[in-house]
Design an enzyme around this catalytic site. Structure first.
Site, PDB file in Angstrom:
ATOM      1  N   LYS A  39      54.192  26.436  36.642  1.00 31.10           N
ATOM      2  CA  LYS A  39      54.033  27.791  36.093  1.00 31.10           C
ATOM      3  C   LYS A  39      55.081  28.051  35.017  1.00 31.10           C
ATOM      4  O   LYS A  39      56.101  27.349  34.948  1.00 31.10           O
ATOM      5  CB  LYS A  39      54.167  28.816  37.222  1.00 31.10           C
ATOM      6  CG  LYS A  39      55.550  28.824  37.876  1.00 31.10           C
ATOM      7  CD  LYS A  39      55.592  29.686  39.140  1.00 31.10           C
ATOM      8  CE  LYS A  39      56.968  29.656  39.778  1.00 31.10           C
ATOM      9  NZ  LYS A  39      56.987  30.356  41.073  1.00 31.10           N
ATOM     10  N   ARG A 137      56.075  40.076  49.781  1.00 30.55           N
ATOM     11  CA  ARG A 137      55.646  40.118  48.386  1.00 30.55           C
ATOM     12  C   ARG A 137      54.129  39.956  48.400  1.00 30.55           C
ATOM     13  O   ARG A 137      53.437  40.795  48.929  1.00 30.55           O
ATOM     14  CB  ARG A 137      56.387  39.024  47.593  1.00 30.55           C
ATOM     15  CG  ARG A 137      56.458  39.263  46.104  1.00 30.55           C
ATOM     16  CD  ARG A 137      57.329  38.231  45.394  1.00 30.55           C
ATOM     17  NE  ARG A 137      56.745  36.900  45.411  1.00 30.55           N
ATOM     18  CZ  ARG A 137      57.294  35.827  44.829  1.00 30.55           C
ATOM     19  NH1 ARG A 137      58.463  35.922  44.217  1.00 30.55           N
ATOM     20  NH2 ARG A 137      56.691  34.662  44.873  1.00 30.55           N
ATOM     21  N   TYR A 271      79.356  41.016  16.617  1.00 29.53           N
ATOM     22  CA  TYR A 271      79.137  42.459  16.779  1.00 29.53           C
ATOM     23  C   TYR A 271      80.084  43.068  17.810  1.00 29.53           C
ATOM     24  O   TYR A 271      80.237  42.549  18.915  1.00 29.53           O
ATOM     25  CB  TYR A 271      77.706  42.720  17.255  1.00 29.53           C
ATOM     26  CG  TYR A 271      76.632  42.344  16.254  1.00 29.53           C
ATOM     27  CD1 TYR A 271      76.703  42.758  14.927  1.00 29.53           C
ATOM     28  CD2 TYR A 271      75.537  41.594  16.665  1.00 29.53           C
ATOM     29  CE1 TYR A 271      75.700  42.421  14.029  1.00 29.53           C
ATOM     30  CE2 TYR A 271      74.529  41.261  15.774  1.00 29.53           C
ATOM     31  CZ  TYR A 271      74.612  41.677  14.453  1.00 29.53           C
ATOM     32  OH  TYR A 271      73.618  41.338  13.570  1.00 29.53           O
ATOM     33  N   MET A 319      71.131  37.996  18.314  1.00 26.59           N
ATOM     34  CA  MET A 319      69.723  37.618  18.487  1.00 26.59           C
ATOM     35  C   MET A 319      69.477  36.148  18.168  1.00 26.59           C
ATOM     36  O   MET A 319      68.717  35.468  18.875  1.00 26.59           O
ATOM     37  CB  MET A 319      68.829  38.491  17.590  1.00 26.59           C
ATOM     38  CG  MET A 319      67.343  38.246  17.826  1.00 26.59           C
ATOM     39  SD  MET A 319      66.276  39.224  16.766  1.00 26.59           S
ATOM     40  CE  MET A 319      66.569  40.867  17.383  1.00 26.59           C
TER      41      MET A 319
HETATM   42  C1  LIG Z   1      57.548  29.334  41.979  1.00 26.68           C
HETATM   43  C2  LIG Z   1      56.941  29.044  43.297  1.00 26.68           C
HETATM   44  C3  LIG Z   1      57.221  27.851  43.976  1.00 26.68           C
HETATM   45  C4  LIG Z   1      58.271  26.870  43.514  1.00 26.68           C
HETATM   46  O1  LIG Z   1      59.555  27.362  43.846  1.00 26.68           O
HETATM   47  P1  LIG Z   1      60.854  26.462  43.613  1.00 26.68           P
HETATM   48  O2  LIG Z   1      61.929  27.184  44.318  1.00 26.68           O
HETATM   49  O3  LIG Z   1      61.062  26.432  42.134  1.00 26.68           O
HETATM   50  O4  LIG Z   1      60.546  25.131  44.161  1.00 26.68           O
HETATM   51  C5  LIG Z   1      56.526  27.583  45.140  1.00 26.68           C
HETATM   52  N1  LIG Z   1      55.612  28.457  45.619  1.00 26.68           N
HETATM   53  C6  LIG Z   1      55.342  29.632  45.009  1.00 26.68           C
HETATM   54  C7  LIG Z   1      54.367  30.553  45.603  1.00 26.68           C
HETATM   55  C8  LIG Z   1      56.000  29.970  43.834  1.00 26.68           C
HETATM   56  O5  LIG Z   1      55.726  31.136  43.242  1.00 26.68           O
END
Ligand SMILES: *Cc1c(COP(=O)(O)O)cnc(C)c1O
Length: 384
Positions: A39, A137, A271, A319
């Site tokens: 992802k 969640r 800055y 930036m």
């Molecule tokens: C991002 C994610 C993972 C991977 O988590 P890591 O700690 O990076 O291994 C696994 N399962 C779900 C549902 C996630 O959202």
């Protein structure tokens, strides 16, 4: 590659290291399959090359958050199992069913949309039911599980879907010994047992992310879902270093020093003038800024290897650029400024930047912006 800025900065992605990390993780969870979590553009490393490298090294599943990310992998010709879990009403269910993705369902609305899409497509959807075993969640609460399981079983009997997996996610797996880990495992086992009693025959039951894969063998079940560890980073410094787990960081972020110049004592830098030279000194200009994902919060703190020594960001990260005090050294303009990498050439690590910015290494690598070209090294697996 970004042809308009070939040498300003680059993120080198060591795919041989990624493959070795996948093999190390598979060895650690040898009874389970491995899902490579790609992802967010593979945590900033480039989804497609990382997905291919992970599959080359024996991963049998790919995982993404959004369906769009999963569809893009399929569209690029990646076969095999791809799962995505972050759905919203009206999402591309039909495209997902037609692309043979495994979709995740946490509640009744999602089950209804998956069934409708499968019916419209004349296909059987692959559905994984997600349990909220305590993360709070996504996922189905234990109290709502019987209704979801019953409805999913009915849809399975009707041929609209196949329940391919039962799964959940940990809240505190990166805190060794946290009581929620065992508590979530107990709830997960109960929720799996309930579903199986109702006739669910999942191909895979899974709950382990990277920290659980590394430290909670009881959590491996049929499949582990590894993200951060595959990219060679430790889920948290408390757990250990990457080397403690036989992992090697995959991303090295380097810029070309844009300017080296002498300045007098008492000169304000960047800055707000939050840094002032105390002596006559030399400054190096590093052409990366918060638009590239360098945290502004690391102003005055982030470490950079330039001209053989680790320097600290002087004043604010802007930036597009920041300045380091070179203490009288005069590296050539264009000299490499290495922000982070594996650490064995004296460069800082993503974990060092995380500490400097009060965050986690996940965020450091994932936020590196699209203006920084990714250079994928060692894409061919022959020589591993
Ligand atoms: C991002 C994610 C993972 C991977 O988590 P890591 O700690 O990076 O291994 C696994 N399962 C779900 C549902 C996630 O959202």
């Amino acid at each position: 590659m970004n042809e308009t800025a070939p040498s300003r900065a680059r993120a080198e992605i060591d795919l041989a290291a990624l493959r070795a990390n996948v093999r190390a993780l598979r060895a650690r969870a040898s009874g389970a399959q491995l899902m490579a979590v790609v992802k967010a553009d593979a945590y900033g490393h480039g989804a497609l090359p990382c997905a291919r490298a992970a599959l080359d090294a024996g991963a049998t599943w790919l995982g993404t958050a959004t369906p769009q990310e999963a569809l893009a992998l399929r569209g690029a010709g990646i076969g095999g199992r791809i799962m995505c879990w972050l759905w919203t009403p009206g999402g591309p269910w039909r495209e997902a069913v037609e692309a043979d993705l495994d979709v995740s369902v946490s509640g009744m609305w999602a089950l209804r949309e998956a069934v409708a899409a499968a019916t419209a497509a004349g296909r059987t959807a692959r559905v994984q039911l997600k349990a909220d075993t305590g993360l709070g969640r996504n996922g189905c609460q234990p109290a709502d599980w019987p209704e979801l399981v019953c409805a999913a079983r009915a849809a399975e009997e009707a041929g609209a879907l196949r329940i391919t997996g039962l799964w959940s996610h940990f809240a505190c797996a990166d805190e060794p010994g946290h009581p929620s880990i065992g508590a979530q495992l107990t709830v997960f086992r109960d929720m799996v047992a309930y579903a199986e009693k109702e006739g669910v025959r999942p191909e895979v039951r899974h709950i382990a992310n990277s920290p659980a894969t590394l430290t909670v063998p009881d959590s491996h079940f049929d499949l582990v879902r590894t993200g951060i560890a595959m990219y060679g980073l430790s889920p948290s410094p408390e757990l250990g270093t990457p080397a403690d787990f036989g992992l090697r960081p995959v991303m090295t972020l380097t810029a070309s020093t844009a300017l080296v110049k002498e300045v007098p004592p008492g000169h304000g830098i960047s800055y707000g003038h939050h840094y002032t030279t105390t002596t006559g000194t030399t400054l190096g200009l590093v052409p990366l800024g918060y638009a590239d994902g360098i945290p502004r919060h690391a102003s005055g703190r982030g470490p950079v290897l330039v001209g053989g020594a680790v320097r600290t960001v002087a004043g604010r990260v802007a930036m597009d650029q920041f300045v380091v005090d070179l203490g009288g050294d005069r590296p050539e303009p264009g000299a490499d400024a290495v922000l982070f990498g594996p650490g064995d050439r004296g460069e800082p690590t993503a974990e060092d930047w995380a500490a400097a910015a009060d965050t986690i290494a996940y965020e450091i690598v994932t936020r590196i912006g699209t203006r920084v070209p990714r250079i994928h090294l060692h894409a061919a697996p022959e020589r591993d």
